[in-house]
Design an enzyme around this catalytic site. Structure first.
Site, short mmCIF file in Angstrom:
data_model
loop_
_atom_site.label_atom_id
_atom_site.label_comp_id
_atom_site.label_asym_id
_atom_site.label_seq_id
_atom_site.Cartn_x
_atom_site.Cartn_y
_atom_site.Cartn_z
N ARG A 19 0.87 -1.38 -0.06
CA ARG A 19 0.04 -0.03 -0.06
C ARG A 19 0.73 1.32 0.16
O ARG A 19 0.39 2.36 -0.24
CB ARG A 19 -0.83 0.11 1.24
N ASP A 113 7.93 -1.71 11.01
CA ASP A 113 6.90 -0.94 10.59
C ASP A 113 6.33 -0.32 11.59
O ASP A 113 5.54 0.57 11.50
CB ASP A 113 6.17 -1.38 9.59
N TYR A 407 37.44 29.96 -5.93
CA TYR A 407 37.77 28.54 -6.50
C TYR A 407 38.09 28.82 -7.65
O TYR A 407 37.68 29.85 -8.71
CB TYR A 407 36.45 27.88 -6.67
C1 UD1 Z 1 -0.35 -8.81 13.04
C2 UD1 Z 1 -1.11 -9.96 14.04
C3 UD1 Z 1 -2.29 -9.22 14.48
C4 UD1 Z 1 -2.07 -7.80 14.82
C5 UD1 Z 1 -1.43 -6.74 13.99
C6 UD1 Z 1 -0.89 -5.61 14.68
C7 UD1 Z 1 -0.41 -12.03 13.22
C8 UD1 Z 1 -0.90 -13.22 12.41
N1 UD1 Z 1 -1.37 -11.01 13.28
O1 UD1 Z 1 -1.44 -8.69 11.77
O2 UD1 Z 1 -2.74 -10.00 15.51
O3 UD1 Z 1 -3.37 -7.23 15.47
O4 UD1 Z 1 -0.17 -7.41 13.49
O5 UD1 Z 1 -0.46 -4.77 13.53
O6 UD1 Z 1 0.53 -11.87 13.45
N2 UD1 Z 1 5.94 -9.89 8.06
C9 UD1 Z 1 6.83 -10.64 7.83
N3 UD1 Z 1 6.70 -11.87 7.23
C10 UD1 Z 1 5.70 -12.43 6.84
C11 UD1 Z 1 4.42 -11.80 7.12
C12 UD1 Z 1 4.72 -10.53 8.07
O7 UD1 Z 1 8.04 -10.45 8.02
O8 UD1 Z 1 5.32 -13.43 6.41
C13 UD1 Z 1 6.16 -8.76 8.67
C14 UD1 Z 1 5.47 -7.51 8.30
O9 UD1 Z 1 6.11 -6.89 7.23
C15 UD1 Z 1 4.93 -6.57 9.21
C16 UD1 Z 1 4.55 -7.68 10.42
O10 UD1 Z 1 5.52 -8.69 10.08
O11 UD1 Z 1 6.24 -5.76 9.49
C17 UD1 Z 1 3.21 -7.63 10.57
O12 UD1 Z 1 2.75 -8.28 9.58
P1 UD1 Z 1 1.35 -7.90 8.89
O13 UD1 Z 1 0.94 -8.63 7.78
O14 UD1 Z 1 1.15 -6.40 9.02
O15 UD1 Z 1 0.42 -8.52 10.01
P2 UD1 Z 1 -1.03 -7.90 10.35
O16 UD1 Z 1 -2.12 -9.20 9.22
O17 UD1 Z 1 -1.12 -6.77 10.17
CA CA Z 2 -0.01 -4.81 9.70
#
Ligand code: UD1
Ligand code: CA
Length: 478
Positions: A19, A113, A407
């Site tokens: 996004r 993030d 210069y």
């Molecule tokens: C996650 C939580 C959710 C919480 C929310 C808070 C899980 C399953 N869910 O959801 O309960 O309320 O964060 O913001 O954990 N990332 C990786 N590798 C991956 C997936 C994600 O490095 O395979 C990193 C993303 O870049 C990000 C962070 O993990 O920095 C969170 O991932 P994101 O996909 O945003 O999780 P949410 O679905 O928001």
């Molecule tokens: Ca998130």
């Protein structure tokens, strides 16, 4: 009190950040001049973590290079990387870090993030985990859409986290959400991660599934709920980045006002890291006034009673007491620094570059540029001028439109203007050259040879006047 366990921080930073619609990996987008991941690594440093493992995927080479650079500067923890390709969820992400973690530590899971979590908040979470508990950082949100919900039993004990997409209507009504941050002893976490499945609405390995595993195993789960949502807010879009930037800037502005700094408008104040990496730090004396729209970057000191006009940009500089910086002035000391003396008057529309060192009551007016030059007390350059690689004595008056030609196309040379010299308008001082003390240079002169003290030097074409001269008139076409 039992001794605390070593801290091992895992930072998830593999996600794409679709996004943001940017070519830059999301965790390298900047808040207050510092990449988001830089804020997270700084907290790892403040917590005196033993290890920080950054999980990378999208943009991994850039993210790893940036992390290594930060760690080499603050160097408080052992930096490790784990690549996660493909990205199969947050549980899968932390699985990649396991080989880098030892079993004696407490693991704190952070997201690259989520930039504004405070060290004290994380320390409280680590304390809540202790040696044998799973501690979750939670927050109540007026609109919990999209977040994992904290499901509790009748006694209020945490049972599990359900992701928004997997939640029932009743569960979606829960307003306490998981922040994405947890602390847990590594020896407990390791076996749980091995048992994760991707049998859920998103087909991902959810880190949040470890909560139900802990409960099943009789491991206490503590939800550490904070009221300050900014500390757990993540960045997914330019809108969220801008909102968090404003929230952060407003907090910095409020902290300054608590120290007595008068800000004309705290909503129009910015303090950022310098582009060269100097961390943001603004130190103000008593009775400092800062008008609206000013941007400070890097390390800036402002002495007591100094006033900063509207829309100034001031970076890596020291402004002494009672100086007045008029609107639209640009000061950037970069690596060398820049300094403005007591009671000096600068601007409007002045530009001070690296190595500008201005003494007491120096006046620098509009469209005057000063670089790598020292001006002693009372020296004045009030209009449209350039001083580069110059040493200017006390009370020198440097005329409108004059420049130092420092210069020669290959090398820089110094210009010395001794005390009480008067340089007329539109002069060129071709360096290396010295104007002797108390000397005068006539307007329009190009000075290539040094002049003795007290002399008048004029170096320009002599004026020729022809009386009653007839201007040519247009000839009729042939
Ligand atoms: C996650 C939580 C959710 C919480 C929310 C808070 C899980 C399953 N869910 O959801 O309960 O309320 O964060 O913001 O954990 N990332 C990786 N590798 C991956 C997936 C994600 O490095 O395979 C990193 C993303 O870049 C990000 C962070 O993990 O920095 C969170 O991932 P994101 O996909 O945003 O999780 P949410 O679905 O928001
Ligand atoms: Ca998130």
């Amino acid at each position: 009190m039992t001794a605390s366990l070593p801290l091992e921080i895992v930072i998830m930073a593999a996600g794409k950040g679709t996004r943001m619609k940017s070519r830059t990996p999301k965790v390298l987008q900047k808040l207050a001049g510092r990449p988001l991941l830089g804020h997270v690594l700084a907290v790892a440093g403040q917590l005196q973590a033993r290890t920080a493992v950054v999980i990378t995927g999208h943009g991994a080479p850039e993210v790893e290079a940036f992390s290594a650079c930060v760690a080499s500067l603050c160097g408080q923890f052992d930096l490790k990387f784990a690549r996660q390709e493909p990205q199969l969820g947050t549980g899968h992400a932390v699985q990649q870090a396991l080989p880098a973690l030892s079993d004696e530590g407490v693991v704190v899971v952070l997201s690259g993030d989520v930039p504004l979590t405070q060290a004290a908040t994380l320390q409280a979470l680590v304390d809540a985990a202790g040696h044998d508990r799973l501690a979750l950082l939670t927050v109540r949100l007026p609109d919990p859409t999209g977040y994992g919900r904290i499901v509790r039993d009748a006694q209020g004990g945490v049972q599990r986290i359900v992701e928004h997409k997997d939640a029932s209507a009743g569960e979606r009504a829960i307003d306490e959400v998981y922040s994405g941050i947890m602390a847990v002893p590594a020896r407990l976490l390791r076996p749980w991660l091995g048992q994760l499945t991707n049998d859920n609405a998103q087909g991902e390995y959810y880190l949040t599934d470890v909560v139900a595993m802990a409960v099943a195993q009789g491991v206490p789960v503590v939800a550490h709920c904070i009221a300050d949502a900014v500390q757990v807010a993540g960045v997914n879009s330019p809108q969220q980045l801008a909102e968090l930037e404003r929230a952060h800037q407003l907090r910095q502005a409020q902290a300054l006002m608590e120290q007595g700094v008068r800000l004309a408008d705290p909503a129009r104040f910015d303090l950022r890291d310098h582009a060269n990496g100097t961390p943001a730090r603004l130190v103000c004396g008593q009775d400092v006034d800062i008008d609206l729209g000013c941007i400070f970057t890097g390390q800036v000191e402002i002495g007591a009673g100094a006033r900063i006009g509207a829309y100034c940009h001031i970076s890596n500089a020291v402004i002494a007491a009672d100086a007045v910086i008029h609107p639209f002035t640009h000061i950037d000391g970069e690596a060398l620094g820049a300094s403005v003396g007591e009671g000096a008057l600068i601007g409007p529309f002045a530009r001070l570059r690296p190595g500008a060192q201005l003494g007491t009551e120096v006046h620098i007016g509009n469209f005057v540029e000063v670089k790598n030059s020292t001006l002693a007390a009372g020296a004045k350059a009030n209009h449209l001028a350039y001083l580069g690689d110059a040493t200017v004595g006390e009370r020198v008056n440097y005329g409108a439109g004059s420049i130092t030609a420092n210069y020669d196309g290959a090398n820089k040379h110094r210009t010395v203007i001794e005390a009480d010299a008067h340089i007329g308008s539109n002069c060129v001082l071709v360096a290396p050259v010295t104007i002797g003390a108390g000397g005068t240079v006539g307007g329009g002169s190009t000075i290539t040879k040094s002049t003795p003290a007290g002399a008048l030097s004029v170096a320009r074409g002599k004026q020729l006047t022809k009386e009653n001269w007839a201007r040519p008139t247009k000839q009729p076409a042939a």
